[in-house]
Design an enzyme around this catalytic site. Structure first.
Site, PDB file in Angstrom:
ATOM      1  N   SER A   1       0.835  -1.194   0.000  1.00  0.00           N
ATOM      2  CA  SER A   1       0.000   0.000   0.000  1.00  0.00           C
ATOM      3  C   SER A   1       0.878   1.256   0.000  1.00  0.00           C
ATOM      4  CB  SER A   1      -0.924  -0.063   1.221  1.00  0.00           C
ATOM      5  OG  SER A   1      -1.940   0.886   1.101  1.00  0.00           O
TER       6      SER A   1
ATOM      7  N   ASP B   1      -8.584  -6.525  -4.642  1.00  0.00           N
ATOM      8  CA  ASP B   1      -8.205  -5.198  -4.151  1.00  0.00           C
ATOM      9  C   ASP B   1      -8.795  -4.150  -5.085  1.00  0.00           C
ATOM     10  OD1 ASP B   1      -6.967  -2.855  -3.364  1.00  0.00           O
ATOM     11  OD2 ASP B   1      -4.935  -3.665  -3.400  1.00  0.00           O
TER      12      ASP B   1
ATOM     13  N   HIS C   1      -7.752  -5.277  -0.305  1.00  0.00           N
ATOM     14  CA  HIS C   1      -6.468  -4.577  -0.221  1.00  0.00           C
ATOM     15  C   HIS C   1      -5.609  -5.087   0.940  1.00  0.00           C
ATOM     16  CE1 HIS C   1      -3.707  -1.270  -0.766  1.00  0.00           C
ATOM     17  NE2 HIS C   1      -3.894  -0.853   0.470  1.00  0.00           N
TER      18      HIS C   1
END
Lengths: 413, 220
Positions: A175, A345, A378
């Site tokens: 991320s 995601d 995610h």
């Protein structure tokens, strides 16, 4: 202090803060190891300001080898910290990536020296809005300069230099950590042997910025935010920060995972209450997530770090052409990449990872790319995903061979 | 394929050079055409058997593209640099002359646009190494002539309705396309149905006995 009501007793924690804070960390919080960097020469920031003699809190795991070639920098995500493994003194819980890091794990502390630093703008000991401003000796609050992903990486580079490491074996992060990985590989290609951006993106999309803005507005709409000056006034915008976390948390999951986990199940009740309590399990879960978050995170840090992510656009830093980020003196970057995305995601979807891969291909860089099949969204990069761990392990092993480091032992944990 | 380091004893780190398992004869013919230490892109690299062989025995800087995610994961798990991608669409990303060799093994006949793929391979690579099943093999001709049916062989094992091989050709056809595109054929290896090398060079007889052929191509 009003908190978002949690009706599930098991979730309720009575830790209301009554004494005013001058920092967001407990007074007895052990920062060690914590360095002061840029003491002799200020570090310039993208916004035009500069920081000098600022603190960076970090942790290391494993042993640095004699020629300092086995160091792996782990870049944490928005709400992560330097406690990758081992007990986190703030929460009392295990580290956030115990599943991938440790002896015999894919990121093997028996073979690698792992470094993780709290990011610039963070609230776990590195310079950020809740640290004291040397000019006033009061918390910076919103007087802290606005920082970027590149600024975070500059600070990490100073740390690495301080540790006497000229080239990291790998930089790994998911991320926002993945954004830092991309920035590292692009800005310091000679200092990185291998780069692993997980669930990452070369820029924040309009949708990403939109979610960030919802979070920031929730915080700033809380009267206890006090224009950012809440620490000096002995308050904390906990309701705003909790709502920000709740909204963001939805984006870290997938619809399938939410449905599987909660469906329309009711929370400890036989039927609807025809009120606005947490009738549904998913509501109770989100309230719990929000309240647990405010125990460990600073609202101003949340503003600064989400802003840094919004500003990130690697192509923009290179004339609008992402591939140019991966050229090094007109030649393909020497960094070996392993780009990993997750099928469910929707925050940083596979398509944006593929864009990174296409740009790396455009300069004929050395790249591996895998999309892990999962319904966990995610956050999958933090979870027990055997496919991810096999790929991570295989990639690092291949790189170790090229770097002349020992290979893994048989029997991956 | 098996990778030798899977059998490493658990009690020590393995930093010995890994002995390589033998590879299929047709892949060995391809490997023979690749110069040691060169930059190689294997398009449709499957489980990475050829790529691993080239990396470990010839010290090439090897990369792969594979359509199936299972193949990609297997390759990356074993330390190969492989991306998931589609040769029909993703080759355009690569810069010209980025590789010394681009390999396309048993895949050209499954491409939607084989002519464009061939041109792209020779744009990206200074050389292309291509292996193809030969639709001109005598068994195929006999089956079509006497049974009036689409031929099914060991190498072309699908029914007409489920075959991925949508652009089959004979060696003669392929050589004709190379001539038309101004591509130089530097070497041709003829392999029989047991993957034995039956000779180098192309003629009408080769088109009859070859189950497959491996070509080393160069621009101009």
């Amino acid at each position: 202090m009003a908190r978002i009501e949690v009706q599930h007793r098991q979730f309720f924690m009575s830790t209301e803060q009554t004494t005013p804070d001058t920092t967001c960390l407990p007074a007895d919080f052990d920062h060690r190891p914590r360095l002061r960097l840029a003491s002799s020469r200020p570090m310039p920031l993208d916004c035009g300001a500069q920081l000098s003699d600022f603190p960076v809190a970090y942790r290391t795991f494993g042993q640095l080898n004699a020629d300092k070639s086995n160091a792996i920098l782990i870049c944490h995500a928005l709400t992560g910290d330097q406690y990758v493994i081992g007990r986190n003194p703030m929460t009392g819980k295990p580290g956030w990536w115990e599943i991938a890091v440790g002896p015999g794990r894919p990121i093997d502390t028996d073979r690698f020296y792992i470094i993780c630093a709290n990011v610039l703008g963070g609230c776990m000991g590195t310079a950020g809005p809740c640290e004291p401003d040397p000019a006033t000796n009061q918390p910076y609050g919103v007087n802290f300069p606005v920082i970027t992903i590149a600024d975070m990486v500059r600070a990490q580079k100073l740390l690495i230099e301080h540790l006497g490491i000229s080239q990291l074996f790998a930089v790994i992060g998911g991320s926002m950590g993945g954004m830092q990985v991309l920035e590292w590989a692009s800005t310091y290609p000679d200092s990185v042997f291998a780069a692993v951006p997980l669930a990452a993106a070369p820029r924040h999309s309009a949708q990403n910025i939109a979610f960030g803005e919802v979070g920031r507005q929730a915080i700033m709409a809380d009267p206890d935010w006090c224009g950012g000056d809440y620490l000096r006034q002995g308050k904390r915008p906990e309701r705003g920060l909790a709502v920000a976390r709740m909204a963001a948390h939805i984006t870290y999951l997938s619809e399938t995972a939410l449905q599987r986990k909660f469906g329309r199940n009711l929370q400890d009740r036989a039927g609807f209450t025809y009120g606005f309590g947490a009738d549904f399990q998913v509501e109770s879960y989100l309230r719990y997530q929000g309240n647990a978050f405010v125990e460990r995170f600073d609202a101003n840090s949340y503003l600064y770090i989400t802003r840094a992510m919004d500003y990130f656009d690697l192509a923009r830093e290179h004339g609008g052409v992402l591939a140019r980020a991966f050229l090094h003196g007109g030649r393909p970057t020497p960094v070996r990449f392993c780009v990993i995305s997750f099928s469910s995601d929707w925050l940083f979807p596979t398509a944006v990872s593929r864009e990174i891969v296409h740009s790396l291909n455009a300069v004929a860089a050395n790249v591996s790319f895998v999309e892990v099949t999962t319904d966990k969204g995610h956050d999958a990069f933090l979870l027990d995903e055997p496919e991810l761990h096999q790929v991570l392990s295989g990639f690092l092993d291949g790189c170790a061979t090229h770097r002349g480091l020992p290979r893994r032992r048989r029997g991956l944990k | 394929m098996s990778f030798p380091n899977d059998d490493t004893p658990a009690d020590h780190h393995d930093d010995r050079p890994t002995p390589q398992p033998p590879i299929r004869a047709d892949l060995a013919s391809i490997a023979d055409m690749v110069a040691p230490g060169s930059r190689v892109l294997d398009v449709g690299c499957g489980d990475g058997a050829l790529l691993a062989h080239l990396v470990h025995t010839k010290g090439v800087d090897g990369r792969g593209i594979e359509l199936s995610m299972d193949g990609v994961k297997f390759c990356v798990n074993h330390g190969l640099s492989v991306i998931q991608g589609d040769a029909d669409t993703d080759l355009k990303d690569y810069p010209s002359s980025a590789f010394d060799y681009v390999i396309l093994s048993q895949t050209l006949q499954a491409m939607r646009k084989p002519r464009e793929v061939l041109l792209d391979l020779l744009r990206i690579g200074k050389h292309a190494v291509i292996s193809l099943p030969n639709f001109g093999h005598w068994r195929i001709r006999v089956r079509l002539l006497f049974m009036g049916q689409m031929p099914i062989t060991q190498r072309l094992g699908h029914q007409w309705w489920n075959t991925p091989n949508i652009h089959l050709c004979t060696i003669t056809d392929f050589v004709g396309l190379c001539h038309e595109l101004g591509i130089t054929i530097e070497d041709t290896v003829i392999l029989d149905r047991f993957d034995r090398v039956r000779g180098h060079g192309f003629d009408g007889f080769a088109n009859l006995i070859a189950e497959q052929a491996v070509f080393l191509l160069r621009r101009g």
